[in-house]
Design a protein around this motif. Structure first.
Motif, mmCIF file in Angstrom:
data_model
loop_
_atom_site.group_PDB
_atom_site.id
_atom_site.type_symbol
_atom_site.label_atom_id
_atom_site.label_comp_id
_atom_site.label_asym_id
_atom_site.label_seq_id
_atom_site.Cartn_x
_atom_site.Cartn_y
_atom_site.Cartn_z
ATOM 1 N N GLU A 105 0.818 -1.217 0.000
ATOM 2 C CA GLU A 105 0.000 0.000 0.000
ATOM 3 C C GLU A 105 0.847 1.261 0.000
ATOM 4 O OE1 GLU A 105 -3.357 2.136 2.862
ATOM 5 O OE2 GLU A 105 -3.084 -0.047 2.922
ATOM 6 N N ASN A 106 1.960 1.267 0.781
ATOM 7 C CA ASN A 106 2.736 2.509 0.873
ATOM 8 C C ASN A 106 3.889 2.585 -0.129
ATOM 9 O OD1 ASN A 106 4.937 1.026 1.984
ATOM 10 N ND2 ASN A 106 4.324 1.495 4.077
ATOM 11 N N ASN A 107 4.171 1.476 -0.834
ATOM 12 C CA ASN A 107 5.186 1.461 -1.903
ATOM 13 C C ASN A 107 6.596 1.792 -1.428
ATOM 14 O OD1 ASN A 107 3.582 0.759 -4.183
ATOM 15 N ND2 ASN A 107 2.758 2.830 -4.217
ATOM 16 N N GLU A 108 6.884 1.629 -0.137
ATOM 17 C CA GLU A 108 8.194 2.008 0.383
ATOM 18 C C GLU A 108 9.332 1.125 -0.162
ATOM 19 O OE1 GLU A 108 9.411 4.413 2.095
ATOM 20 O OE2 GLU A 108 7.609 5.480 2.712
ATOM 21 N N PHE A 109 9.040 -0.134 -0.456
ATOM 22 C CA PHE A 109 10.077 -1.034 -0.964
ATOM 23 C C PHE A 109 9.780 -1.487 -2.395
ATOM 24 C CE2 PHE A 109 10.570 -1.638 3.684
ATOM 25 C CZ PHE A 109 11.922 -1.337 3.794
ATOM 26 N N LYS A 110 9.134 -0.622 -3.161
ATOM 27 C CA LYS A 110 8.728 -0.998 -4.511
ATOM 28 C C LYS A 110 9.918 -1.168 -5.456
ATOM 29 C CE LYS A 110 7.977 3.764 -6.098
ATOM 30 N NZ LYS A 110 6.998 4.711 -6.674
ATOM 31 N N ASN A 111 11.080 -0.604 -5.089
ATOM 32 C CA ASN A 111 12.236 -0.656 -5.999
ATOM 33 C C ASN A 111 13.259 -1.727 -5.636
ATOM 34 O OD1 ASN A 111 11.334 1.509 -7.612
ATOM 35 N ND2 ASN A 111 12.071 2.986 -6.095
ATOM 36 N N VAL A 112 12.949 -2.610 -4.663
ATOM 37 C CA VAL A 112 13.909 -3.667 -4.361
ATOM 38 C C VAL A 112 13.869 -4.724 -5.461
ATOM 39 C CG1 VAL A 112 13.750 -3.300 -1.868
ATOM 40 C CG2 VAL A 112 12.298 -5.024 -2.955
ATOM 41 N N ASP A 113 15.015 -5.360 -5.689
ATOM 42 C CA ASP A 113 15.118 -6.375 -6.741
ATOM 43 C C ASP A 113 14.961 -7.792 -6.220
ATOM 44 O OD1 ASP A 113 15.836 -4.693 -9.115
ATOM 45 O OD2 ASP A 113 17.518 -4.136 -7.816
ATOM 46 N N GLU A 210 28.938 -8.269 3.301
ATOM 47 C CA GLU A 210 29.162 -9.195 2.198
ATOM 48 C C GLU A 210 28.638 -8.618 0.887
ATOM 49 O OE1 GLU A 210 30.722 -12.369 1.800
ATOM 50 O OE2 GLU A 210 31.631 -11.446 3.573
ATOM 51 N N PHE A 211 27.520 -7.936 0.967
ATOM 52 C CA PHE A 211 26.941 -7.368 -0.248
ATOM 53 C C PHE A 211 27.680 -6.111 -0.702
ATOM 54 C CE2 PHE A 211 23.501 -10.137 1.092
ATOM 55 C CZ PHE A 211 23.121 -10.696 -0.124
ATOM 56 N N GLN A 212 28.532 -5.573 0.172
ATOM 57 C CA GLN A 212 29.391 -4.474 -0.264
ATOM 58 C C GLN A 212 30.437 -4.948 -1.263
ATOM 59 O OE1 GLN A 212 30.808 -2.784 3.526
ATOM 60 N NE2 GLN A 212 29.571 -0.969 3.087
ATOM 61 N N LYS A 213 30.624 -6.257 -1.355
ATOM 62 C CA LYS A 213 31.551 -6.810 -2.349
ATOM 63 C C LYS A 213 30.966 -6.725 -3.758
ATOM 64 C CE LYS A 213 33.448 -10.109 1.021
ATOM 65 N NZ LYS A 213 33.593 -11.545 1.370
ATOM 66 N N SER A 214 29.663 -6.521 -3.835
ATOM 67 C CA SER A 214 29.000 -6.355 -5.124
ATOM 68 C C SER A 214 29.071 -4.891 -5.541
ATOM 69 C CB SER A 214 27.535 -6.796 -5.032
ATOM 70 O OG SER A 214 27.431 -8.120 -4.555
ATOM 71 N N LYS A 215 29.219 -4.661 -6.814
ATOM 72 C CA LYS A 215 29.341 -3.302 -7.332
ATOM 73 C C LYS A 215 27.993 -2.582 -7.276
ATOM 74 C CE LYS A 215 30.721 -0.754 -11.483
ATOM 75 N NZ LYS A 215 31.181 -0.889 -12.895
ATOM 76 N N ASN A 216 28.001 -1.423 -6.613
ATOM 77 C CA ASN A 216 26.824 -0.562 -6.578
ATOM 78 C C ASN A 216 25.582 -1.302 -6.071
ATOM 79 O OD1 ASN A 216 25.485 1.916 -6.942
ATOM 80 N ND2 ASN A 216 24.730 1.286 -8.951
ATOM 81 N N CYS A 217 25.754 -2.123 -5.043
ATOM 82 C CA CYS A 217 24.628 -2.842 -4.449
ATOM 83 C C CYS A 217 24.043 -2.010 -3.321
ATOM 84 C CB CYS A 217 25.092 -4.198 -3.916
ATOM 85 S SG CYS A 217 23.779 -5.170 -3.157
ATOM 86 N N ARG A 218 22.753 -1.750 -3.403
ATOM 87 C CA ARG A 218 22.057 -0.985 -2.379
ATOM 88 C C ARG A 218 21.371 -1.947 -1.414
ATOM 89 N NH1 ARG A 218 17.943 2.466 -4.997
ATOM 90 N NH2 ARG A 218 17.890 0.825 -6.573
ATOM 91 N N ILE A 219 21.288 -1.561 -0.137
ATOM 92 C CA ILE A 219 20.809 -2.469 0.899
ATOM 93 C C ILE A 219 19.704 -1.816 1.719
ATOM 94 C CG2 ILE A 219 21.465 -3.781 2.963
ATOM 95 C CD1 ILE A 219 24.378 -3.679 1.795
ATOM 96 N N SER A 220 18.616 -2.539 1.905
ATOM 97 C CA SER A 220 17.557 -2.150 2.819
ATOM 98 C C SER A 220 17.307 -3.306 3.780
ATOM 99 C CB SER A 220 16.271 -1.792 2.069
ATOM 100 O OG SER A 220 16.423 -0.567 1.367
#
Length: 228
Positions: A105-113, A210-220
């Protein structure tokens, strides 16, 4: 069919996890009274709250949220305990549906992959038979319409459960380690790390690094509960 269903509930009633009272139709896991008694965090911001602040100076977190406050006494403790130690995976489904509907409903995490659950050590997984956040993640995956990926982040060291330790003991027990199988798979991705309870943030911080080892990986980050 309705009669058979009613007879089934007479002999095998569904009980509230917290108060053990019979659940009525349309109630699941918790009765309405116990659900209203839960301590909601009600964070005003997903970008700046107690969880994101815990990572300042260490990991950049895009967004974070926890549904409930976790305290030494109360309904939330009972729910998490039954989920982790009594095999009641329906609690994970319950929280996943609750948060999933809210986030849709609030679309706060609509851009996660993708959604990444904090993994158990293989030994602990064999002993328990399930990861307590899997069902939670499956429901979030449904509502957010993104995949749940369980086998890329691996736990390679095991520590005793953090939930009932004192805050000091949790701070000195930070040797839990994780390994990401294929960091390039998450290049330019926005991942949503999920767990049951966040305490000091040490476990999620170790995962995030660990995910900082990925290039341009964003974390929520998203959890069922947060320890004040």
């Amino acid at each position: 069919m309705r009669l058979l269903k009613d007879l089934f509930y007479i002999f095998y009633p569904k009980l509230c996890v917290v108060c053990d009272e019979n659940l009525i139709e349309n109630e699941n896991v918790l009765c309405t009274l116990c659900r209203h008694d839960l301590s909601l965090t009600n964070f005003n911001s997903y970008q700046n709250n107690k969880i994101t602040q815990a990572f300042y100076g260490s990991i950049i977190i895009e967004k974070a949220y926890a549904l409930l406050y976790y305290r030494k006494e109360g309904s939330t403790l009972n729910l998490i305990h039954d989920l982790k130690y009594k095999g009641n995976e329906e609690i994970g489904v319950f929280f996943g549906n609750w948060l999933g509907e809210m986030l849709k409903e609030n679309n706060e995490f609509k851009n996660v992959d993708c959604i990444i659950p904090v993994p158990l050590h293989p030994k602990k997984l064999r002993e328990r038979g399930y990861n307590q956040v899997t069902k939670f993640g499956e429901r979030l995956s449904f509502y957010l319409n993104v995949p749940l990926i369980e086998n890329e982040l691996i736990r390679i060291s095991s520590t005793k459960t953090q939930t009932f330790k004192s805050r000091f003991e949790r701070f000195i027990n930070l040797d839990t380690k994780f390994s990401l199988k294929n960091p390039s798979k998450f290049n330019n991705k926005h991942i949503l790390l999920i767990d049951d309870v966040i305490t000091t943030g040490a476990t999620l911080k170790a995962c995030a690094k660990e995910f900082q080892k990925s290039k341009n990986c964003r974390i929520s980050i998203l959890t069922m509960a947060y320890t004040e």
